[in-house]
Enzyme design. Structure first.
Site, PDB file in Angstrom:
ATOM      1  N   LYS A  90       0.647  -1.443   0.126  1.00 57.24           N
ATOM      2  CA  LYS A  90      -0.189  -0.206   0.230  1.00 57.24           C
ATOM      3  C   LYS A  90       0.849   1.411   0.086  1.00 57.24           C
ATOM      4  O   LYS A  90       0.565   2.147  -0.774  1.00 57.24           O
ATOM      5  CB  LYS A  90      -0.983   0.190   1.483  1.00 57.24           C
ATOM      6  CG  LYS A  90      -1.816   1.317   1.503  1.00 57.24           C
ATOM      7  CD  LYS A  90      -2.330   1.157   2.625  1.00 57.24           C
ATOM      8  CE  LYS A  90      -3.560  -0.576   3.366  1.00 57.24           C
ATOM      9  NZ  LYS A  90      -4.444  -0.440   4.118  1.00 57.24           N
ATOM     10  N   LYS A 102       2.121  -3.880  10.875  1.00 55.06           N
ATOM     11  CA  LYS A 102       0.501  -3.530  12.023  1.00 55.06           C
ATOM     12  C   LYS A 102       0.556  -4.136  13.147  1.00 55.06           C
ATOM     13  O   LYS A 102       1.819  -5.070  12.923  1.00 55.06           O
ATOM     14  CB  LYS A 102      -0.206  -4.990  10.618  1.00 55.06           C
ATOM     15  CG  LYS A 102      -1.533  -4.317  10.972  1.00 55.06           C
ATOM     16  CD  LYS A 102      -2.128  -2.409   9.377  1.00 55.06           C
ATOM     17  CE  LYS A 102      -3.823  -3.324  10.150  1.00 55.06           C
ATOM     18  NZ  LYS A 102      -4.038  -2.119   8.928  1.00 55.06           N
ATOM     19  N   THR A 185      -9.114   8.737   5.618  1.00 58.01           N
ATOM     20  CA  THR A 185      -8.784   7.393   4.881  1.00 58.01           C
ATOM     21  C   THR A 185     -10.906   7.166   4.200  1.00 58.01           C
ATOM     22  O   THR A 185     -10.622   6.801   3.049  1.00 58.01           O
ATOM     23  CB  THR A 185      -9.293   6.591   5.577  1.00 58.01           C
ATOM     24  OG1 THR A 185      -7.909   5.748   6.885  1.00 58.01           O
ATOM     25  CG2 THR A 185      -9.216   4.528   5.252  1.00 58.01           C
TER      26      THR A 185
HETATM   27  N1  LIG Z   1      -9.093   3.740  10.863  1.00 59.84           N
HETATM   28  C1  LIG Z   1      -8.124   3.994   9.537  1.00 59.84           C
HETATM   29  O1  LIG Z   1      -7.182   5.114   8.708  1.00 59.84           O
HETATM   30  C2  LIG Z   1      -7.696   2.748   8.343  1.00 59.84           C
HETATM   31  C3  LIG Z   1      -8.231   1.261   8.441  1.00 59.84           C
HETATM   32  N2  LIG Z   1      -8.639   0.505   7.607  1.00 59.84           N
HETATM   33  C4  LIG Z   1      -9.703  -0.626   7.527  1.00 59.84           C
HETATM   34  O2  LIG Z   1     -10.696   0.225   7.326  1.00 59.84           O
HETATM   35  C5  LIG Z   1     -11.697  -1.057   8.447  1.00 59.84           C
HETATM   36  C6  LIG Z   1     -11.968  -0.292   9.619  1.00 59.84           C
HETATM   37  O3  LIG Z   1     -11.475   0.588  10.471  1.00 59.84           O
HETATM   38  P1  LIG Z   1     -11.863   1.788  11.027  1.00 59.84           P
HETATM   39  O4  LIG Z   1     -13.089   2.261  10.378  1.00 59.84           O
HETATM   40  O5  LIG Z   1     -10.272   2.333  11.339  1.00 59.84           O
HETATM   41  O6  LIG Z   1     -12.629   0.403  12.255  1.00 59.84           O
HETATM   42  P2  LIG Z   1     -13.142   1.465  13.307  1.00 59.84           P
HETATM   43  O7  LIG Z   1     -12.745   0.553  14.674  1.00 59.84           O
HETATM   44  O8  LIG Z   1     -13.534   2.568  13.877  1.00 59.84           O
HETATM   45  O9  LIG Z   1     -15.127   0.882  13.231  1.00 59.84           O
HETATM   46  C7  LIG Z   1     -14.753   0.140  12.111  1.00 59.84           C
HETATM   47  C8  LIG Z   1     -16.649  -0.196  11.925  1.00 59.84           C
HETATM   48  O10 LIG Z   1     -16.678  -1.888  11.239  1.00 59.84           O
HETATM   49  C9  LIG Z   1     -18.114  -2.700  12.692  1.00 59.84           C
HETATM   50  N3  LIG Z   1     -17.530  -3.597  12.505  1.00 59.84           N
HETATM   51  C10 LIG Z   1     -17.758  -4.603  13.003  1.00 59.84           C
HETATM   52  N4  LIG Z   1     -17.504  -5.836  12.889  1.00 59.84           N
HETATM   53  C11 LIG Z   1     -18.540  -5.725  12.240  1.00 59.84           C
HETATM   54  C12 LIG Z   1     -19.175  -6.813  11.848  1.00 59.84           C
HETATM   55  N5  LIG Z   1     -18.998  -8.220  11.785  1.00 59.84           N
HETATM   56  N6  LIG Z   1     -20.573  -6.180  10.762  1.00 59.84           N
HETATM   57  C13 LIG Z   1     -20.439  -5.213  10.394  1.00 59.84           C
HETATM   58  N7  LIG Z   1     -20.020  -3.965  11.255  1.00 59.84           N
HETATM   59  C14 LIG Z   1     -18.697  -4.327  11.337  1.00 59.84           C
HETATM   60  C15 LIG Z   1     -18.169  -1.144  14.165  1.00 59.84           C
HETATM   61  O11 LIG Z   1     -19.167  -1.610  15.100  1.00 59.84           O
HETATM   62  P3  LIG Z   1     -18.777  -1.274  15.777  1.00 59.84           P
HETATM   63  O12 LIG Z   1     -18.173   0.175  16.304  1.00 59.84           O
HETATM   64  O13 LIG Z   1     -20.014  -1.038  16.937  1.00 59.84           O
HETATM   65  O14 LIG Z   1     -18.172  -2.408  17.024  1.00 59.84           O
HETATM   66  C16 LIG Z   1     -17.126   0.484  13.616  1.00 59.84           C
HETATM   67  O15 LIG Z   1     -18.456   0.797  12.865  1.00 59.84           O
HETATM   68  C17 LIG Z   1     -10.169  -2.318   9.090  1.00 59.84           C
HETATM   69  O16 LIG Z   1     -10.499  -2.609   8.061  1.00 59.84           O
HETATM   70  C18 LIG Z   1      -9.249  -1.038   8.904  1.00 59.84           C
HETATM   71  O17 LIG Z   1      -8.200  -1.984   8.510  1.00 59.84           O
HETATM   72  C19 LIG Z   1      -8.123   0.951   6.878  1.00 59.84           C
HETATM   73  C20 LIG Z   1      -7.131   2.205   6.251  1.00 59.84           C
HETATM   74  C21 LIG Z   1      -6.126   3.269   7.820  1.00 59.84           C
HETATM   75  O1  LIG Z   2      -1.984   5.097   9.037  1.00 59.29           O
HETATM   76  C1  LIG Z   2      -1.147   4.287   9.265  1.00 59.29           C
HETATM   77  O2  LIG Z   2       0.095   4.535   8.973  1.00 59.29           O
HETATM   78  C2  LIG Z   2      -1.639   2.676   8.595  1.00 59.29           C
HETATM   79  C3  LIG Z   2      -3.280   3.065   8.226  1.00 59.29           C
HETATM   80  C4  LIG Z   2      -3.549   1.756   8.141  1.00 59.29           C
HETATM   81  O3  LIG Z   2      -3.548   0.844   9.345  1.00 59.29           O
HETATM   82  C5  LIG Z   2      -4.331   0.879   7.014  1.00 59.29           C
HETATM   83  O4  LIG Z   2      -3.627   1.325   6.281  1.00 59.29           O
HETATM   84  O5  LIG Z   2      -4.355  -0.100   7.270  1.00 59.29           O
END
Ligand SMILES: NC(=O)C1=CN([C@@H]2O[C@H](COP(=O)(O)OP(=O)(O)OC[C@H]3O[C@@H](n4cnc5c(N)ncnc54)[C@H](OP(=O)(O)O)[C@@H]3O)[C@@H](O)[C@H]2O)C=CC1
Ligand SMILES: O=C(O)CCC(=O)C(=O)O
Length: 411
Positions: A90, A102, A185
């Protein structure tokens, strides 16, 4: 297929397209370092609780290793390994000077109090502080972690090494976090979707969009896409799922989630079975929660024309094949969700320079990187006559392979 087997498979397909030597392939695949630590904390009631924490540092050929830390009950070594490897490709696709890493702790953050989470984060930091650093490995938030988690890591790390804001990104802005990182993101998902739709002579306005996950990434993506005229027709989180074919009012949903700590009970839509969210009728499907959710069991029922992978590894290789036969276009994670790590890079640069950027500058630079990333991926698709996933993998793997060869192996 588990996340690591799937990621290795995609790597090998890309390496074959690039004609990489098998020894180089092996060197690129094996992680630089895998760390597993025991984290025991006293709980608020005085009893002890033990957790296992991981940090996998996959590759540093292009710069310090970079990637989030996840708190989730399903965190396991193979998954962290796969996610670390995905970070290597990435950061290379985004063309930012980093490698990939990670981390994660197998825990349910919802079951822990704020002070228990703080103790757990500090114990984990004590166990890994010697192996991370501004120029070695820079953590950030992922599922279940947030700017407060990064603030605790920064504080604990600084006790050992002196004040070092650049050791983590995704911090609160009061501690040197970048403006725009919280939304980055999701904003990157918006820019990526715009770039993809443009290829098909379409724009966001009027597209019917389904979002799985309403945390950092899903909620920002839904908000920004709806501001551009996208109609968010269904959303889910761990508490439930809702549907409204006229479009969900996202600002109202955000208020509801803040007050009720979940989507459940929102009156602006009909409650649906969360397990059907991915197969709801829509134009664009955005998985923004866990990995492996699109698989051979549900791929054939997916109705979306476009899948934008906001989550990491949401689509299994078997599903990729089924979707490709159906003509569904999948924009892969290592490009589609790279907005977060790209703004993390901007945050690190600002910390090192001791200078803060305006939010408009952050967002404009992010758009430049996302637009260039899409162009570079498409170029690889043309060169290798492949789909977007292989275009992104071959782009990332090629950049890391070139850096590795240039640095050499002389002892
Ligand atoms: N944060 C970042 O900057 C980045 C994140 N990502 C990826 O994005 C995805 C989300 O991350 P992020 O938003 O940070 O995480 P968060 O913890 O902020 O949010 C995750 C969300 O997914 C929900 N969730 C968990 N399990 C389920 C399920 N089985 N069905 C439906 N919803 C579910 C959670 O619900 P609840 O809160 O109610 O538990 C919450 O709404 C991950 O795969 C992460 O690796 C990728 C790049 C960067
Ligand atoms: O912001 C970062 O350094 C990493 C974010 C991340 O974990 C991802 O892109 O999956």
């Amino acid at each position: 297929m588990n996340a690591l087997a799937a990621t290795n498979r995609n790597f090998k397909l890309a390496a074959r397209l690039l004609g990489l030597d098998s020894k180089l392939q092996k060197s690129l695949l094996i992680p630089f370092r895998e760390i597993k630590v025991e984290c025991t904390i006293p709980k608020d009631d005085g009893t002890l609780a033990s957790f296992v924490g991981f940090r996998v540092q996959h590759d540093n050929a292009r710069g310090p290793m970079k990637g989030g830390i996840r708190y989730h009950p399903e965190v396991d070594p193979d998954e962290v390994n796969a996610l670390a490897q995905l970070m290597t490709w990435k950061t290379a696709v985004a063309n930012i000077p980093y490698g990939g890493a990670k981390g994660g702790i197998g825990c349910n953050p919802g079951d822990l109090s704020i002070s228990e989470l703080e103790r757990l984060t500090r114990v984990f930091t004590q166990k890994i502080h010697d192996l991370v650093g501004v120029h070695t490995d820079v953590p950030a938030p992922d599922m279940g972690t947030n700017p407060q988690t990064m603030a605790w890591i920064l504080d604990e790390y600084s006790k050992f090494h002196g004040y070092s804001p650049a050791v983590v990104t995704g911090k609160p802005t009061d501690l040197g976090g970048s403006l725009g990182r919280d939304a980055a993101t999701g904003r990157g998902v918006l820019f990526a979707t715009e770039a993809l739709l443009k290829e098909y002579g379409k724009s966001i306005a009027g597209q019917r969009i389904v979002v799985q996950g309403f945390g950092n990434v899903g909620s920002w993506a839904a908000q920004l896409l709806s501001e551009q005229g996208g109609k968010i027709v269904a959303v889910s989180d761990i508490t439930g799922a809702i549907k409204n074919s006229s479009g969900i009012d996202i600002p109202s949903l955000l208020n509801h989630v803040k007050e009720s700590r979940g989507i459940k009970g929102f009156s602006g839509g009909d409650s649906i079975d969360p397990s059907s969210i991915l197969v709801e009728d829509c134009d664009i499907l955005i998985p923004a929660a866990l990995g492996g959710v699109i698989n051979r069991d549900n791929a054939k029922d997916i109705k979306a024309k476009f899948i934008i992978e906001a989550a990491n590894h949401p689509t299994d290789p078997e599903a990729d094949e089924i979707l490709s036969k159906k003509g569904v276009v999948v924009l892969p994670d290592i490009y589609a969700n790279s907005g977060g790590v790209t703004v993390s890079y901007f945050e690190w640069v600002q910390n090192i320079q001791g200078f803060m950027w305006e939010e408009d500058k952050v967002n404009a630079e992010l758009k430049t990187y996302m637009t260039k990333g899409f162009k570079d991926v498409k170029e690889m698709c043309k060169t290798h006559n492949c789909d977007l996933r292989m275009g992104a993998f071959s782009l990332g793997v090629n950049r890391v392979a070139r850096a590795t060869l240039l640095r050499g192996w002389e002892a």
